[in-house]
Design an enzyme around this catalytic site. Structure first.
Site, PDB file in Angstrom:
ATOM      1  N   ALA A  88      -1.282   1.194   6.073  1.00  0.00           N
ATOM      2  CA  ALA A  88      -1.252   2.368   6.954  1.00  0.00           C
ATOM      3  C   ALA A  88      -2.260   2.264   8.091  1.00  0.00           C
ATOM      4  CB  ALA A  88      -1.495   3.640   6.145  1.00  0.00           C
ATOM      5  N   THR A  89      -3.387   1.596   7.848  1.00  0.00           N
ATOM      6  CA  THR A  89      -4.372   1.450   8.921  1.00  0.00           C
ATOM      7  C   THR A  89      -3.786   0.669  10.088  1.00  0.00           C
ATOM      8  OG1 THR A  89      -6.317   1.636   7.485  1.00  0.00           O
ATOM      9  CG2 THR A  89      -6.594   0.415   9.540  1.00  0.00           C
ATOM     10  N   ASN A 129      -5.717  13.545   3.186  1.00  0.00           N
ATOM     11  CA  ASN A 129      -6.070  12.649   2.089  1.00  0.00           C
ATOM     12  C   ASN A 129      -7.248  13.117   1.253  1.00  0.00           C
ATOM     13  OD1 ASN A 129      -7.482  12.058   4.604  1.00  0.00           O
ATOM     14  ND2 ASN A 129      -8.454  10.374   3.512  1.00  0.00           N
ATOM     15  N   GLN A 146      -0.321   9.591   2.568  1.00  0.00           N
ATOM     16  CA  GLN A 146      -0.539  10.411   1.373  1.00  0.00           C
ATOM     17  C   GLN A 146       0.615  11.372   1.104  1.00  0.00           C
ATOM     18  OE1 GLN A 146      -2.866   9.855  -0.675  1.00  0.00           O
ATOM     19  NE2 GLN A 146      -4.625   8.980   0.387  1.00  0.00           N
ATOM     20  N   SER A 152       2.079   3.553   3.451  1.00  0.00           N
ATOM     21  CA  SER A 152       1.245   2.587   2.721  1.00  0.00           C
ATOM     22  C   SER A 152       1.858   2.308   1.365  1.00  0.00           C
ATOM     23  CB  SER A 152      -0.173   3.156   2.551  1.00  0.00           C
ATOM     24  OG  SER A 152      -0.944   2.337   1.693  1.00  0.00           O
ATOM     25  N   HIS A 165       0.167   0.907  -1.416  1.00  0.00           N
ATOM     26  CA  HIS A 165      -0.697   1.083  -2.579  1.00  0.00           C
ATOM     27  C   HIS A 165      -1.021   2.536  -2.903  1.00  0.00           C
ATOM     28  CE1 HIS A 165      -4.855   1.982  -1.003  1.00  0.00           C
ATOM     29  NE2 HIS A 165      -4.268   1.609   0.124  1.00  0.00           N
ATOM     30  N   THR A 221       4.486 -14.087   9.366  1.00  0.00           N
ATOM     31  CA  THR A 221       5.389 -14.354   8.249  1.00  0.00           C
ATOM     32  C   THR A 221       5.366 -13.197   7.261  1.00  0.00           C
ATOM     33  OG1 THR A 221       5.029 -16.735   8.459  1.00  0.00           O
ATOM     34  CG2 THR A 221       5.902 -15.935   6.352  1.00  0.00           C
ATOM     35  N   CYS A 229     -12.320   5.336   2.307  1.00  0.00           N
ATOM     36  CA  CYS A 229     -12.870   4.607   3.451  1.00  0.00           C
ATOM     37  C   CYS A 229     -14.265   5.080   3.804  1.00  0.00           C
ATOM     38  CB  CYS A 229     -11.953   4.749   4.669  1.00  0.00           C
ATOM     39  SG  CYS A 229     -11.796   6.428   5.279  1.00  0.00           S
TER      40      CYS A 229
END
Length: 390
Positions: A75-76, A156, A184, A204, A206, A244, A330
């Site tokens: 997401a970043t 978040n 989120q 995202s 994860h 890739t 973060c």
């Protein structure tokens, strides 16, 4: 050493066993290990088929077309590509961007970088205590040169839901591009990019029981020509993001999103019970206040600030019993109070004695009961470290 109760799902989620199985199938020689860009043999064709399937799974969750899904590292990167990619089209015109004070650092830091390049950025202050950012606030901030609005779907830290449908309609009315950070929100609330008039949306892997290091950016088809590529070298992803493709991570994210879509309603119902159970129990221990909207939120998060005489004692004990956060992951290495809680009007002291609980697939009623029981026992100990809150 006893394992902590895991209540930090907002930071990251464990990969589900069925997702791991899909990932492993794309690693070894007898699996789909090929380069999806290799179109001269079946190894590449097989890998490309799995990537296309995953692209469809992501698109299905947000009601998009698979051709509008761009793979990124998370997401970043998606946030950076969205903001910088659009801003690059207007870098000579010093355009205006609207965001809020409680966005993820990936948005705030990117906006700060764009401000250094001459862009004007308006940071909306959320409603005190609830964290709501309203369409009325956005409307008041719009200028003739506003080119982009960027707001998160679900905060978040506090879990408050933004009315993206109303803001999206406003953006469309004024012909302003609308970006939403939905890292989120995926798997926690229904997302329909067309109904909400969303032009770009960050995702995202994860945060939804998929692998780390993989994400996606939804880019509406008619907006893709306006997005300037930030990573060059091969023209992958419709020319918008070279590199890739990590087939195993992509397949894992797709599988995780498909499962999240299937379980969304039942899981939100289950977690809402656990959230309420914990919130009611905490209120019986000491003076505690809710951070976030009491109704307009997802079930996965509960952010509280302890303001009674046991504030320090309780927050320290909770960290001994459970894996929790005081802010977003973060910011966890930063000793400063959460910028989100300060923007809500919390004092630095209240923000310092705050806990973000986040629930997920492996959270049980027994976890909540054990945590509350241990906290009650702790408060009966004569050596508890009490703190008088001013």
């Amino acid at each position: 050493m006893n394992k902590l109760i895991y209540l930090d799902y907002a930071a990251t989620t464990p990969v589900l066993p069925e997702v791991i199985e899909q990932v492993v199938q794309c690693l070894a020689f007898d699996g789909h290990f090929g380069n999806p860009a290799s179109q001269s043999h079946h190894y590449g064709w097989d890998a490309d088929k799995r990537v296309r399937q995953a692209r469809q799974q992501i698109a299905d969750l947000i009601q998009a077309d698979p051709s509008e899904i761009i793979w990124t590292s998370g997401a970043t990167e998606s946030n950076n590509l969205a903001l910088k990619g659009i801003a690059a089209q207007y870098q000579q015109q010093k355009k205006h961007i609207i965001t809020s004070q409680i966005e993820h650092k990936a948005i705030l830091d990117t906006c700060a970088a764009l401000a250094q390049q001459g862009f004007e950025v308006t940071y909306l202050q959320p409603q005190a205590e609830t964290g709501l950012v309203t369409a009325e606030q956005v409307a008041a901030a719009i200028q003739p040169n506003t080119v982009l609005i960027s707001l998160m779907f679900v905060n978040n830290e506090i879990g408050t839901l933004t009315d993206v449908a109303a803001i999206g309609a406003l953006a469309k009315q004024h012909q302003i591009l609308f970006h939403v950070d939905a890292a989120q929100a995926a798997g926690k609330t229904q997302i329909d990019v067309d109904a909400c008039h969303i032009d770009l949306l960050s995702l995202s892997g994860h945060k939804v029981y998929g692998p780390k290091g993989i994400g996606a950016l939804y880019v509406r088809s008619e907006v893709q020509p306006q997005l300037e590529t930030q990573i060059h070298g091969g023209g992958h992803e419709f020319g918008l993001r070279s590199g890739t493709l990590a087939t195993h991570q992509i397949v894992g994210m797709g599988a995780a999103f498909q499962i999240a879509q299937q379980k969304l309603t039942t899981e939100q119902t289950r977690l809402a019970v656990l959230r309420q159970q914990l919130w009611q129990g905490l209120q019986q221990l000491d003076d505690v206040i809710l951070n976030g909207h009491p109704e307009q939120h997802v079930a996965n998060y509960l952010s509280v600030s302890f303001v009674g005489e046991h504030a320090n004692s309780l927050t320290e004990k909770i960290k001994q019993l459970a894996a929790v956060s005081s802010s977003s992951a973060c910011n966890s290495k930063n000793a400063a109070p959460s910028h989100v809680l300060l923007a809500l009007g919390r004092s630095p002291e209240a923000a310092s004695y705050s806990i973000r609980f986040s629930f997920g697939a492996y959270t049980t009623p027994e976890d909540i009961q054990f945590l509350l029981a241990q906290l009650k026992v702790h408060l009966t100990q004569p050596k508890a470290n009490f703190f008088v809150f001013n």
